[in-house]
Design an enzyme around this catalytic site. Structure first.
Site, mmCIF file in Angstrom:
data_model
loop_
_atom_site.group_PDB
_atom_site.id
_atom_site.type_symbol
_atom_site.label_atom_id
_atom_site.label_comp_id
_atom_site.label_asym_id
_atom_site.label_seq_id
_atom_site.Cartn_x
_atom_site.Cartn_y
_atom_site.Cartn_z
ATOM 1 N N LYS A 69 0.840 -1.204 0.000
ATOM 2 C CA LYS A 69 0.000 0.000 0.000
ATOM 3 C C LYS A 69 0.872 1.250 0.000
ATOM 4 O O LYS A 69 1.994 1.223 0.522
ATOM 5 C CB LYS A 69 -0.857 0.018 1.279
ATOM 6 N N ARG A 129 -10.287 -11.564 2.063
ATOM 7 C CA ARG A 129 -11.121 -12.641 1.504
ATOM 8 C C ARG A 129 -10.400 -13.989 1.587
ATOM 9 O O ARG A 129 -11.036 -15.029 1.707
ATOM 10 C CB ARG A 129 -11.543 -12.273 0.072
HETATM 11 N N1 BES Z 1 -8.144 -3.770 4.406
HETATM 12 C C1 BES Z 1 -8.325 -3.338 3.067
HETATM 13 C C2 BES Z 1 -9.637 -2.573 2.856
HETATM 14 C C3 BES Z 1 -9.752 -1.263 3.575
HETATM 15 C C4 BES Z 1 -9.334 -0.090 2.958
HETATM 16 C C5 BES Z 1 -10.308 -1.197 4.825
HETATM 17 C C6 BES Z 1 -9.457 1.108 3.632
HETATM 18 C C7 BES Z 1 -10.438 0.008 5.492
HETATM 19 C C8 BES Z 1 -10.006 1.159 4.891
HETATM 20 C C9 BES Z 1 -8.321 -4.541 2.150
HETATM 21 O O1 BES Z 1 -7.539 -5.608 2.540
HETATM 22 C C10 BES Z 1 -7.808 -4.082 0.845
HETATM 23 O O2 BES Z 1 -6.676 -3.733 0.765
HETATM 24 N N2 BES Z 1 -8.648 -4.094 -0.173
HETATM 25 C C11 BES Z 1 -8.288 -3.664 -1.457
HETATM 26 C C12 BES Z 1 -8.829 -4.665 -2.445
HETATM 27 C C13 BES Z 1 -8.260 -4.518 -3.829
HETATM 28 C C14 BES Z 1 -6.792 -4.879 -3.836
HETATM 29 C C15 BES Z 1 -9.037 -5.422 -4.755
HETATM 30 C C16 BES Z 1 -8.892 -2.292 -1.699
HETATM 31 O O3 BES Z 1 -9.986 -2.021 -1.214
HETATM 32 O O4 BES Z 1 -8.233 -1.470 -2.326
HETATM 33 MN MN MN Z 2 -5.519 -5.395 1.934
#
Ligand code: BES
Ligand code: MN
Ligand code: ZN
Length: 497
Positions: free
Chosen positions: A275, A349
């Protein structure tokens, strides 16, 4: 803060608050208080244009004729339609007002309030609940407490009502809901160097003192069970992944369990699909689903709910490392289905896939509800007002929607279907872990559904509601504790006999 219930007495010292509905004249004890102070209340109301609007507070310092140091008039809004939420809000607002003072005790008079949806006992209990929720603080890591970030000096609250014994009984249950929410808030607020999977599992294990049966599975046991999907997420971490199973068997012997499953990513760096740095610290809250399940199990046990329930949480840390999983890796889940990991940041997931499969096969539950801070996309769709609801069952969906309205933790159902499911087909494995940008929260839910058989199931995407919460009258915490009230209400209204 010590919260107690008593009969009405206007002779108390400390701060005294009077709750009034909008447009109503002072009645009962409120009218008596006005008399005692030589009509000060009515004069002050008139002078300040105070009409009892929701959220308004009028303060009279050093009133004549009574022992109270100050009198606060707190508006409840119009009595028609006034229900639990309005009472909680008034309690929260009031305490907010007193936080910056040096008062140590507060008495709240509730009398002569009519035309609301609540009995006098329920109303007083809800005000106290609002006070309790508002008074939560997470300041254990602040070694230098400043005056204005202190909790305030209030030590005791006396709710004064003619229905004290009914209120006391209602509040006893609500206090247990609050305790569950506070556990959830604490877990979400804790920093990730302190709350890693092993430490989370220890805190869950400590709940056995309330009568919960808690089991903790480590990596060797999960390996034996074939949980390749969950385990892959934790490969880059120095901390061992854990699966925690918490059972509360308060229902009839032999009665099927209701099941709650939580995503517990104690920190989500994204892994090799790292990230960006801005705001990454918020990913300490990526275990919000697991925290909610844990808080809920605490509440069910504490209030001895007449239900058989199980909470299952998958605890991992998603880190980049020489041992971390890569984009392109193919893992085999406990279900036997293979997954091509396209993006290591779509890890929640992968954790839930094995946790759901395990829960469904071991417990054959009545239903499964999972909670997960799963997608950023759910915030694009719903903001922070609603959690996303995805389900294979209309009845369970309706029950969740109604419970959400009652408790002020709202859920909004989004569609699922074959066309979305197609978006996660993989060239090399049974499925891939991302479906692309479009419908990101829905394709995540489709992924989860591939690990659910015939059992009624609902998935709550709480990325928007679990953390970084808007500050309200009853919540000043970063971790909101969202979901505990909702699911406790679901159980109480439909699954307890
Ligand atoms: N934990 C994150 C989602 C999230 C983002 C929760 C911001 C709370 C605040 C999750 O694991 C994630 O990174 N999701 C990605 C999915 C994508 C890679 C398909 C996302 O939402 O960008
Ligand atoms: Mn994630
Ligand atoms: Zn995540």
């Amino acid at each position: 803060m010590n919260i107690s219930f008593a009969d009405i007495s206007l002779a108390k010292s400390g701060a005294l608050a009077v709750l009034v509905t909008e447009g109503a004249s002072l009645r009962g004890a409120a009218a008596d208080l006005d008399d005692k102070t030589g009509g000060t209340l009515k004069r002050a109301m008139k002078a300040a244009g105070f009409s009892g609007k929701a959220g308004s507070v009028l303060e009279i310092a050093g009133p004549r004729g009574v022992a109270a140091s100050r009198i606060l008039l707190v508006g409840l809004g119009k009595s028609a339609g006034l229900a639990a939420a309005g009472m909680e809000k008034a309690g929260g607002e009031l305490i907010g007002r007193l936080e910056k003072t040096k008062e140590t005790s507060l008495s709240i008079v509730m009398d002569g309030i009519s035309g609301t949806k609540l009995t006098a006992g329920e109303a007083a209990a809800r005000v106290a609940f609002g006070v309790k929720l508002r008074s939560y603080r997470f300041d254990k890591y602040k070694t230098k407490k400043k005056d204005d970030d202190a909790k305030g000096s209030l030590k005791s609250l006396t709710m004064m009502t003619r229905a004290a014994s009914a209120a006391r009984k209602d509040y006893a249950t609500l206090a247990k809901v609050a305790d569950g929410m506070f556990l959830t808030r604490d877990l979400v607020n804790e920093p990730p160097n302190i709350l890693f999977p092993g430490e989370f599992a220890r805190r869950a294990s400590a709940l056995s003192k309330l009568g919960l049966k808690v089991e903790v599975l480590g990596e060797a046991q999960m390996m034996k069970l074939g949980m390749g999907s969950l385990l892959g997420v934790g490969y880059g971490s120095q901390h061992e992944s854990k699966l925690v199973v918490m059972r509360w068997m308060g229902g009839k012997a032999g009665e099927k369990l209701v099941a709650f499953v939580g995503k517990g990513v104690c920190f989500d760096t994204g892994g090799i699909s790292l990230k960006p740095p801005a705001g990454m610290e918020d990913m300490k809250g990526d275990m919000g689903g697991a925290a909610c399940v844990t808080g809920l199990m605490r509440t069910l046990a504490a209030r001895k709910a007449k239900v058989n329930a199980v909470g299952v949480i998958g605890l991992v840390e998603n880190m980049p490392d020489g041992k971390a999983q890569r984009p392109g890796d193919i893992v085999t889940s406990m279900s036997g289905q293979t997954i091509e990991v396209i993006n290591t940041d779509a890890e929640g997931r992968l954790v839930l896939a094995d946790a759901l499969w395990y829960t469904q096969n071991r417990f054959k539950p009545k239903f499964m509800v999972d909670l997960a801070t799963l997608t950023g996309a759910i915030m694009v769709a719903l903001g922070k007002e609603y959690a996303g609801l995805f389900s294979n069952d209309d009845k369970l969906s309706k029950q969740l929607s109604e419970a959400g309205e009652t408790e002020g933790e709202r859920v909004w159902r989004l569609p699922m279907g074959a066309a979305y499911d197609k978006m996660i087909e993989s060239k090399f494995a049974d499925m891939k872990n991302v479906g692309g940008r479009d419908g990101g929260s829905i394709t995540a839910a489709q992924f989860l559904q591939r690990f659910v058989n015939k059992v009624p199931w609902a998935h709550l995407d709480i990325a928007g509601t679990a953390m970084a919460s808007p500050q309200t009258a009853t919540n000043r915490s970063w971790g909101s504790g969202w979901g505990v009230r909702l699911l406790d209400r679901l159980v109480a209204d439909h699954y307890e006999k």
